[in-house]
Write a protein that holds these residues in place. Sequence first.
Motif, PDB file in Angstrom:
ATOM      1  N   GLN A 227      36.342  93.664  20.365  1.00  0.00           N
ATOM      2  CA  GLN A 227      35.090  94.019  21.024  1.00  0.00           C
ATOM      3  C   GLN A 227      34.136  92.821  21.011  1.00  0.00           C
ATOM      4  OE1 GLN A 227      33.217  97.205  18.887  1.00  0.00           O
ATOM      5  NE2 GLN A 227      33.035  96.056  16.989  1.00  0.00           N
ATOM      6  N   ASN A 228      33.046  92.942  21.767  1.00  0.00           N
ATOM      7  CA  ASN A 228      32.030  91.891  21.848  1.00  0.00           C
ATOM      8  C   ASN A 228      32.579  90.582  22.398  1.00  0.00           C
ATOM      9  OD1 ASN A 228      29.906  93.508  20.553  1.00  0.00           O
ATOM     10  ND2 ASN A 228      31.114  93.245  18.694  1.00  0.00           N
ATOM     11  N   ASN A 229      33.598  90.671  23.302  1.00  0.00           N
ATOM     12  CA  ASN A 229      34.181  89.482  23.946  1.00  0.00           C
ATOM     13  C   ASN A 229      34.720  88.481  22.928  1.00  0.00           C
ATOM     14  OD1 ASN A 229      33.504  90.381  26.571  1.00  0.00           O
ATOM     15  ND2 ASN A 229      31.407  89.667  26.281  1.00  0.00           N
ATOM     16  N   LEU A 230      35.269  88.983  21.855  1.00  0.00           N
ATOM     17  CA  LEU A 230      35.812  88.140  20.788  1.00  0.00           C
ATOM     18  C   LEU A 230      37.323  88.071  20.908  1.00  0.00           C
ATOM     19  CD1 LEU A 230      35.041  86.629  18.086  1.00  0.00           C
ATOM     20  CD2 LEU A 230      35.737  88.736  16.948  1.00  0.00           C
ATOM     21  N   ILE A 231      37.873  86.873  20.708  1.00  0.00           N
ATOM     22  CA  ILE A 231      39.315  86.660  20.750  1.00  0.00           C
ATOM     23  C   ILE A 231      39.726  85.882  19.509  1.00  0.00           C
ATOM     24  CG2 ILE A 231      41.193  85.424  21.928  1.00  0.00           C
ATOM     25  CD1 ILE A 231      39.888  86.049  24.550  1.00  0.00           C
ATOM     26  N   THR A 232      40.812  86.313  18.876  1.00  0.00           N
ATOM     27  CA  THR A 232      41.378  85.577  17.745  1.00  0.00           C
ATOM     28  C   THR A 232      42.800  85.152  18.091  1.00  0.00           C
ATOM     29  OG1 THR A 232      42.073  87.680  16.724  1.00  0.00           O
ATOM     30  CG2 THR A 232      39.982  86.731  15.994  1.00  0.00           C
ATOM     31  N   ALA A 233      43.162  83.941  17.649  1.00  0.00           N
ATOM     32  CA  ALA A 233      44.491  83.405  17.932  1.00  0.00           C
ATOM     33  C   ALA A 233      45.155  82.988  16.623  1.00  0.00           C
ATOM     34  CB  ALA A 233      44.384  82.213  18.879  1.00  0.00           C
ATOM     35  N   TYR A 234      46.460  83.298  16.517  1.00  0.00           N
ATOM     36  CA  TYR A 234      47.224  83.026  15.310  1.00  0.00           C
ATOM     37  C   TYR A 234      48.486  82.254  15.745  1.00  0.00           C
ATOM     38  CZ  TYR A 234      44.418  87.196  14.275  1.00  0.00           C
ATOM     39  OH  TYR A 234      43.402  88.109  14.168  1.00  0.00           O
ATOM     40  N   LYS A 235      48.627  81.000  15.278  1.00  0.00           N
ATOM     41  CA  LYS A 235      49.698  80.139  15.771  1.00  0.00           C
ATOM     42  C   LYS A 235      50.603  79.647  14.647  1.00  0.00           C
ATOM     43  CE  LYS A 235      46.826  78.545  19.642  1.00  0.00           C
ATOM     44  NZ  LYS A 235      46.262  77.389  20.380  1.00  0.00           N
ATOM     45  N   HIS A 236      51.775  79.111  15.048  1.00  0.00           N
ATOM     46  CA  HIS A 236      52.796  78.558  14.149  1.00  0.00           C
ATOM     47  C   HIS A 236      53.448  79.631  13.269  1.00  0.00           C
ATOM     48  CE1 HIS A 236      51.616  74.592  15.403  1.00  0.00           C
ATOM     49  NE2 HIS A 236      50.388  74.723  14.925  1.00  0.00           N
ATOM     50  N   ASN A 237      53.494  80.871  13.748  1.00  0.00           N
ATOM     51  CA  ASN A 237      54.086  81.951  12.957  1.00  0.00           C
ATOM     52  C   ASN A 237      55.612  81.852  12.947  1.00  0.00           C
ATOM     53  OD1 ASN A 237      51.572  83.658  12.446  1.00  0.00           O
ATOM     54  ND2 ASN A 237      51.544  83.442  14.679  1.00  0.00           N
ATOM     55  N   ALA A 238      56.205  82.357  11.865  1.00  0.00           N
ATOM     56  CA  ALA A 238      57.668  82.402  11.790  1.00  0.00           C
ATOM     57  C   ALA A 238      58.216  83.494  12.692  1.00  0.00           C
ATOM     58  CB  ALA A 238      58.102  82.645  10.343  1.00  0.00           C
ATOM     59  N   SER A 239      57.497  84.612  12.787  1.00  0.00           N
ATOM     60  CA  SER A 239      57.893  85.712  13.655  1.00  0.00           C
ATOM     61  C   SER A 239      56.671  86.572  13.950  1.00  0.00           C
ATOM     62  CB  SER A 239      58.996  86.561  13.012  1.00  0.00           C
ATOM     63  OG  SER A 239      58.520  87.156  11.816  1.00  0.00           O
ATOM     64  N   LEU A 240      56.784  87.394  14.984  1.00  0.00           N
ATOM     65  CA  LEU A 240      55.693  88.283  15.387  1.00  0.00           C
ATOM     66  C   LEU A 240      56.157  89.729  15.225  1.00  0.00           C
ATOM     67  CD1 LEU A 240      54.600  86.491  18.695  1.00  0.00           C
ATOM     68  CD2 LEU A 240      53.729  86.101  16.385  1.00  0.00           C
ATOM     69  N   SER A 241      55.283  90.569  14.708  1.00  0.00           N
ATOM     70  CA  SER A 241      55.600  91.984  14.547  1.00  0.00           C
ATOM     71  C   SER A 241      54.916  92.857  15.585  1.00  0.00           C
ATOM     72  CB  SER A 241      55.203  92.459  13.141  1.00  0.00           C
ATOM     73  OG  SER A 241      53.823  92.216  12.904  1.00  0.00           O
ATOM     74  N   LYS A 242      54.140  92.248  16.474  1.00  0.00           N
ATOM     75  CA  LYS A 242      53.480  92.985  17.548  1.00  0.00           C
ATOM     76  C   LYS A 242      53.814  92.330  18.881  1.00  0.00           C
ATOM     77  CE  LYS A 242      51.365  95.851  14.797  1.00  0.00           C
ATOM     78  NZ  LYS A 242      51.666  97.302  14.787  1.00  0.00           N
ATOM     79  N   GLN A 243      53.657  93.102  19.953  1.00  0.00           N
ATOM     80  CA  GLN A 243      53.900  92.572  21.282  1.00  0.00           C
ATOM     81  C   GLN A 243      52.703  92.856  22.182  1.00  0.00           C
ATOM     82  OE1 GLN A 243      57.397  94.505  22.775  1.00  0.00           O
ATOM     83  NE2 GLN A 243      56.562  96.563  22.596  1.00  0.00           N
ATOM     84  N   GLN A 244      52.712  92.235  23.344  1.00  0.00           N
ATOM     85  CA  GLN A 244      51.580  92.353  24.258  1.00  0.00           C
ATOM     86  C   GLN A 244      51.322  93.811  24.614  1.00  0.00           C
ATOM     87  OE1 GLN A 244      51.855  89.801  27.645  1.00  0.00           O
ATOM     88  NE2 GLN A 244      50.136  90.701  28.703  1.00  0.00           N
ATOM     89  N   GLY A 245      50.048  94.197  24.537  1.00  0.00           N
ATOM     90  CA  GLY A 245      49.659  95.569  24.853  1.00  0.00           C
ATOM     91  C   GLY A 245      49.490  96.460  23.648  1.00  0.00           C
ATOM     92  N   ASP A 246      49.967  96.029  22.470  1.00  0.00           N
ATOM     93  CA  ASP A 246      49.845  96.844  21.264  1.00  0.00           C
ATOM     94  C   ASP A 246      48.400  96.890  20.779  1.00  0.00           C
ATOM     95  OD1 ASP A 246      52.512  97.345  21.312  1.00  0.00           O
ATOM     96  OD2 ASP A 246      53.043  95.955  19.696  1.00  0.00           O
TER      97      ASP A 246
END
Length: 289
Positions: A227-246
């Motif tokens: 909310q409030n036009n806020l975006i967080t980014a997380y990079k260099h991960n070994a794997s992702l447990s979520k996908q787009q739209g979750d």
Amino acid sequence: MSRKKGEKKAIAQKLLHKYRLVILNEDTFEERISFKLTRLNVFILVGISAIILIVLTTLLIAFTPLREYIPGYSSKKLKSQAEELLIKTDSLKTVIAINEQQYASIRKVLTGDIKTIEFDKDSIEGVINSENDDITIQPSKEDSLLRATVEEQDKYNLFETATRSADFALFPPVKGLISSKYDSATKHYAVDIVTEKDEPVKAAADGTVIFASWTADTGHVIIIEHQNNLITAYKHNASLSKQQGDLVKAGEVIAIVGNTGELTTGPHLHFELWNNGYPINPTNYIDFK
């Protein structure tokens, strides 16, 4: 005078002169059907048939869906369908505009391309101080103590507009040592937190995953819109447990710390915080220790 009467009499005789219409068998010439007709009967029959045909055609067009095929005719159904399509078109335009804005934000987060920043907008305190440089009012001792107390309490709030509308605080995605600080001069719009490999990465706040994929430079990347036009980014991960739209909750595990991508020298989390398309310093609002 007698001549005109004679002509009228001749015309009447022609109209009333009887004829026989006979239908015969072609092979045996046997008479099948015969009708006695006059020219007047034929004219009347043709006229009545034409009137009936016109009336039936009019009724067929006026009270059946065929009327919609007449050029220039507009039915209520067509009007309602046109209005519905217009509303859907406007809605699609709005969705497309929102998606384009979102894609632009994602592109900025992935590439770090910020061309419009001419000063450090990443520290809210810095912005406030720069806007109030010309103010020479000296606060009282009580006011200074109050300001210090409020600043200490609001140290890890997101920003002023957020605290007005809701109690919105950011959750640390990982705990660890900051190896590379936020530096807008070198276009390092993030903090690098060194932690153990396979450490869980958690969402900083409630939001929706708008990007979850692999990039050559930064490996497994996940981006969340809050909310409030806020975006967080997380990079260099070994794997992702979520996908787009979750949909994710604050503190929910979204990835595993890793060492993926070309721009990495060891297991760590590259964390970015963006607001309205501009990067801000995460350490102003999150305690990573």
